[in-house]
Design a protein around this motif. Sequence first.
Motif, PDB file in Angstrom:
ATOM      1  N   ILE A 148       0.853  -1.202   0.000  1.00 38.66           N
ATOM      2  CA  ILE A 148       0.000   0.000   0.000  1.00 38.66           C
ATOM      3  C   ILE A 148       0.886   1.248   0.000  1.00 38.66           C
ATOM      4  CG2 ILE A 148      -1.648   1.350   1.386  1.00 38.66           C
ATOM      5  CD1 ILE A 148      -2.656  -1.544   2.350  1.00 38.66           C
ATOM      6  N   ILE A 162       4.029   1.445  -1.090  1.00 37.22           N
ATOM      7  CA  ILE A 162       4.704   1.537  -2.394  1.00 37.22           C
ATOM      8  C   ILE A 162       3.750   2.100  -3.445  1.00 37.22           C
ATOM      9  CG2 ILE A 162       5.671   0.168  -4.305  1.00 37.22           C
ATOM     10  CD1 ILE A 162       6.767  -1.755  -2.071  1.00 37.22           C
ATOM     11  N   THR A 163       2.518   1.596  -3.451  1.00 38.87           N
ATOM     12  CA  THR A 163       1.555   2.034  -4.473  1.00 38.87           C
ATOM     13  C   THR A 163       1.224   3.511  -4.321  1.00 38.87           C
ATOM     14  OG1 THR A 163       0.601  -0.174  -4.571  1.00 38.87           O
ATOM     15  CG2 THR A 163      -0.728   1.614  -5.474  1.00 38.87           C
ATOM     16  N   GLY A 177       4.109   5.810  -4.462  1.00 36.90           N
ATOM     17  CA  GLY A 177       4.651   5.724  -5.825  1.00 36.90           C
ATOM     18  C   GLY A 177       3.851   6.477  -6.865  1.00 36.90           C
ATOM     19  N   ARG A 189       5.799   8.430 -15.616  1.00 32.97           N
ATOM     20  CA  ARG A 189       5.866   6.976 -15.780  1.00 32.97           C
ATOM     21  C   ARG A 189       4.522   6.263 -15.730  1.00 32.97           C
ATOM     22  NH1 ARG A 189      10.732   4.156 -15.305  1.00 32.97           N
ATOM     23  NH2 ARG A 189      12.396   5.565 -15.880  1.00 32.97           N
ATOM     24  N   HIS A 190       3.409   6.997 -15.693  1.00 35.03           N
ATOM     25  CA  HIS A 190       2.129   6.289 -15.602  1.00 35.03           C
ATOM     26  C   HIS A 190       1.743   5.672 -16.944  1.00 35.03           C
ATOM     27  CE1 HIS A 190       0.920   6.693 -11.509  1.00 35.03           C
ATOM     28  NE2 HIS A 190       1.274   7.956 -11.503  1.00 35.03           N
ATOM     29  N   ILE A 191       1.076   4.514 -16.871  1.00 29.27           N
ATOM     30  CA  ILE A 191       0.691   3.769 -18.072  1.00 29.27           C
ATOM     31  C   ILE A 191      -0.462   4.509 -18.748  1.00 29.27           C
ATOM     32  CG2 ILE A 191      -0.223   1.564 -18.921  1.00 29.27           C
ATOM     33  CD1 ILE A 191       1.047   0.304 -16.322  1.00 29.27           C
ATOM     34  N   ASP A 209      10.076   0.023 -18.978  1.00 31.40           N
ATOM     35  CA  ASP A 209       9.927  -0.817 -17.802  1.00 31.40           C
ATOM     36  C   ASP A 209       8.548  -0.794 -17.178  1.00 31.40           C
ATOM     37  OD1 ASP A 209      11.344   1.770 -17.314  1.00 31.40           O
ATOM     38  OD2 ASP A 209      10.527   1.399 -15.359  1.00 31.40           O
ATOM     39  N   GLN A 210       7.748   0.232 -17.453  1.00 32.18           N
ATOM     40  CA  GLN A 210       6.459   0.195 -16.786  1.00 32.18           C
ATOM     41  C   GLN A 210       5.402  -0.515 -17.600  1.00 32.18           C
ATOM     42  OE1 GLN A 210       6.905   2.927 -18.695  1.00 32.18           O
ATOM     43  NE2 GLN A 210       5.156   4.220 -18.696  1.00 32.18           N
ATOM     44  N   VAL A 245      -5.535  -2.985  -3.722  1.00 31.82           N
ATOM     45  CA  VAL A 245      -4.092  -3.015  -3.449  1.00 31.82           C
ATOM     46  C   VAL A 245      -3.795  -3.904  -2.243  1.00 31.82           C
ATOM     47  CG1 VAL A 245      -2.094  -1.588  -2.823  1.00 31.82           C
ATOM     48  CG2 VAL A 245      -3.759  -0.727  -4.463  1.00 31.82           C
ATOM     49  N   PHE A 263      -1.033 -10.120  -5.035  1.00 32.58           N
ATOM     50  CA  PHE A 263      -0.284  -9.079  -5.756  1.00 32.58           C
ATOM     51  C   PHE A 263       1.099  -8.815  -5.160  1.00 32.58           C
ATOM     52  CE2 PHE A 263      -4.654  -7.504  -7.010  1.00 32.58           C
ATOM     53  CZ  PHE A 263      -4.522  -7.895  -8.330  1.00 32.58           C
ATOM     54  N   THR A 295       7.508   1.119 -11.153  1.00 32.94           N
ATOM     55  CA  THR A 295       6.780   0.238 -12.071  1.00 32.94           C
ATOM     56  C   THR A 295       5.678  -0.501 -11.323  1.00 32.94           C
ATOM     57  OG1 THR A 295       8.841  -0.059 -13.288  1.00 32.94           O
ATOM     58  CG2 THR A 295       7.055  -1.564 -13.815  1.00 32.94           C
ATOM     59  N   THR A 296       6.005  -0.979 -10.124  1.00 29.76           N
ATOM     60  CA  THR A 296       5.009  -1.658  -9.280  1.00 29.76           C
ATOM     61  C   THR A 296       3.843  -0.722  -8.988  1.00 29.76           C
ATOM     62  OG1 THR A 296       6.718  -3.008  -8.239  1.00 29.76           O
ATOM     63  CG2 THR A 296       4.637  -2.810  -7.053  1.00 29.76           C
ATOM     64  N   ALA A 297       4.174   0.509  -8.601  1.00 32.98           N
ATOM     65  CA  ALA A 297       3.126   1.485  -8.271  1.00 32.98           C
ATOM     66  C   ALA A 297       2.223   1.738  -9.475  1.00 32.98           C
ATOM     67  CB  ALA A 297       3.757   2.794  -7.796  1.00 32.98           C
ATOM     68  N   ALA A 298       2.841   1.871 -10.660  1.00 30.07           N
ATOM     69  CA  ALA A 298       2.056   2.136 -11.879  1.00 30.07           C
ATOM     70  C   ALA A 298       1.106   0.977 -12.178  1.00 30.07           C
ATOM     71  CB  ALA A 298       2.989   2.388 -13.060  1.00 30.07           C
ATOM     72  N   ILE A 299       1.596  -0.262 -12.014  1.00 30.43           N
ATOM     73  CA  ILE A 299       0.747  -1.439 -12.272  1.00 30.43           C
ATOM     74  C   ILE A 299      -0.337  -1.560 -11.203  1.00 30.43           C
ATOM     75  CG2 ILE A 299       0.695  -3.977 -12.335  1.00 30.43           C
ATOM     76  CD1 ILE A 299       3.552  -3.830 -13.505  1.00 30.43           C
ATOM     77  N   MET A 300       0.063  -1.414  -9.942  1.00 29.44           N
ATOM     78  CA  MET A 300      -0.898  -1.570  -8.845  1.00 29.44           C
ATOM     79  C   MET A 300      -1.990  -0.513  -8.907  1.00 29.44           C
ATOM     80  SD  MET A 300      -0.177  -4.284  -7.298  1.00 29.44           S
ATOM     81  CE  MET A 300      -1.353  -4.133  -5.978  1.00 29.44           C
ATOM     82  N   LEU A 301      -1.627   0.659  -9.401  1.00 34.75           N
ATOM     83  CA  LEU A 301      -2.630   1.713  -9.520  1.00 34.75           C
ATOM     84  C   LEU A 301      -3.659   1.364 -10.593  1.00 34.75           C
ATOM     85  CD1 LEU A 301      -3.150   4.368  -8.055  1.00 34.75           C
ATOM     86  CD2 LEU A 301      -2.266   5.524 -10.054  1.00 34.75           C
ATOM     87  N   VAL A 302      -3.200   0.722 -11.674  1.00 36.60           N
ATOM     88  CA  VAL A 302      -4.145   0.246 -12.698  1.00 36.60           C
ATOM     89  C   VAL A 302      -5.064  -0.813 -12.090  1.00 36.60           C
ATOM     90  CG1 VAL A 302      -4.370  -0.970 -14.896  1.00 36.60           C
ATOM     91  CG2 VAL A 302      -2.641   0.794 -14.648  1.00 36.60           C
TER      92      VAL A 302
END
Lengths: 193, 427
Positions: free
Chosen positions: A70, A72-73, A76, A85-87, A190-191, B51, B56, B275-282
């Motif tokens: 939580i 990290i997310t 982050g 860096r957001h997708i 990388d993302q 999350v 995960f 990268t983890t944050a970006a994926i987890m946010l999705v």
Amino acid sequence: MDDDTALASYRSDLPGPLGWIDTGIARLEAFLLAAGVLLMAANTIANVVGRYGFGMSIQSTEEVNRILIILITFAGISYAARHGRHIRMSAIFDMLPGPGRKALMITIALVTAGFMFVLAWYSWGYLATTFSRGRILPSLQIPLWWTLVWVPAGFFMTGLQYTLTAIKNLLEKDIYLSTNVLEGYSDDSDQEV
Amino acid sequence: MSGIFFAFFFLFAVLAVPIAFSLAAAGTVAIWLSSSPLPLTTIPQRMFAAVDSFPFLAIPFFILVGDMMSGSGITRRLVDLAASVVGAIHGGLAIITQVAGSMMDAMSGSSAASTAAMGSVMLPEMARQNYDKGWSAAVVAASGVTGVIIPPSITAVVYGSVAGVSIGQLFMGGVLPGFMIVASMCILFAIQAKRRNYPKQEANRSIKGFTLSLRRSVLALMIPMIVLGGIYGGIFTPTEAGAVTAVYTFIVGVFIYRELPLHKVWPLIIRSAITTAAIMLVVAGANVLGFVVTFERVPQAVAGFMLALSENPTIIMMILMLIFLLAGMFVTASAAVVILAPIVLPIVTSLGIDPIFFGVLAVVNLGIGTVTPPLGINLFIVSGIAKVPLDRVLREIWPVLAVLLFDLLILMMFPQIVLFLPELMRN
């Protein structure tokens, strides 16, 4: 400076005290992110070693790791925004001419900032509700609301990042994905997972 | 409410608002504009709940492994090993790219990471041997397809979490399809290279040469064994396998190979955390979608609509596969899974299709989506690394796509290819 070093040693180009605050927050976020991953790894490995080496698992491993993911997310989110860096699905954006991309980038930044502040507000409400209920985590015996603190903080910081990105795009002639990242094709993928 | 949600989601996503924020914002607007009794605190609550999920926890570790590998000389060693085995075939570099790429895929868990790593090593080498730049780029793009299929796959972790099925079984289900795709790519590129008269590699094909390459890369080859052996043997959970592998990769890269300087590790950890944050946010944003569609009973409506079209499971499967293939072109594999799985899983279960079988096929489709024109992410990555216009890559990718779709058809016709190893695991 390579891409990874840039991630770790962010320096704000905002003027005066604003720049110091921005740099300080970025350094704190970077530390929290890296420490979060390292602690997750250490905690998980300790549990494996405990289970096979000493025949006993660490009861709170899963809870600690969930708190860390939580952290990290939500710590982050703003750091990823800071580094663009957001997708995203950028096919149409990429096809637009320069002025169109510029206008759209400002719109994206402002719309996203607005929603981040809305989410920060409502997640603060959710935090307050959780606080009032007094729930605790079963293994660690700490209040559940402690794990939620990063949610409104993360959304709020991300809102600030996108607001600054909009301002940067209004003031500069180039197109910025974030306050420090110029638009342009990057093969650093990388993302994308 | 769901109509409003999808309208706003597509509007935001098409305008390049980050996918995660598009999902959360669309949920906010949908609840706000509808006459729904739901409070808006539902949005952050659903995001937090997504999350705060045990499965995960494996994601940051597999991402970190991929990042550390690309900086620790492992890729180069795998390429040398592949060269000692398959180098002496026409267009040997293309075959080496596929074989070494599959080894990378068995370690990094990400299609894009594998493609970028292979591209940076192999494209300069191919250019030196006068391979066509567009063809070389297509070869490297193809090598990344199995990044989401061969375990450990981050996309499989996400699907397993969303669908509530065994991640270990999903990993095992990806093994044979992954290697089947690699083999078919090798055959395709060998035929193309022979036609184009590309040179054979001057590889050291002696037993001594192979033994030397194997000895230099044996520690790297242990990585998939730790992951699969650990999970399959019931020693680790996927999360623990990820953590152990990350520590192992760190020790190998820093202290044994000595190609990953200590001062580079901290930035790599930050990068993997982002990268983890970006994926987890999705994932968090997609949980808002999942909540909205469940609240509105959308999956049941979609299931009813599709079953009205046809009750033939094969036809339904083909429609679903097409949906996943298209999704793989537009968004990342993990994002596609979390967006689509809650909607299509009720259809899958109502038709009695094994969720492991469906999950693996969905992931294969998403892998194919990464090289499907005009928007497949691997195409953009190789175009950037090779510094070759996208249209030149697109010209060369069609045969690759044809073979991949043929592979997909084979997998659909013969489910045992997917289910053989998971069933062994169940028993």
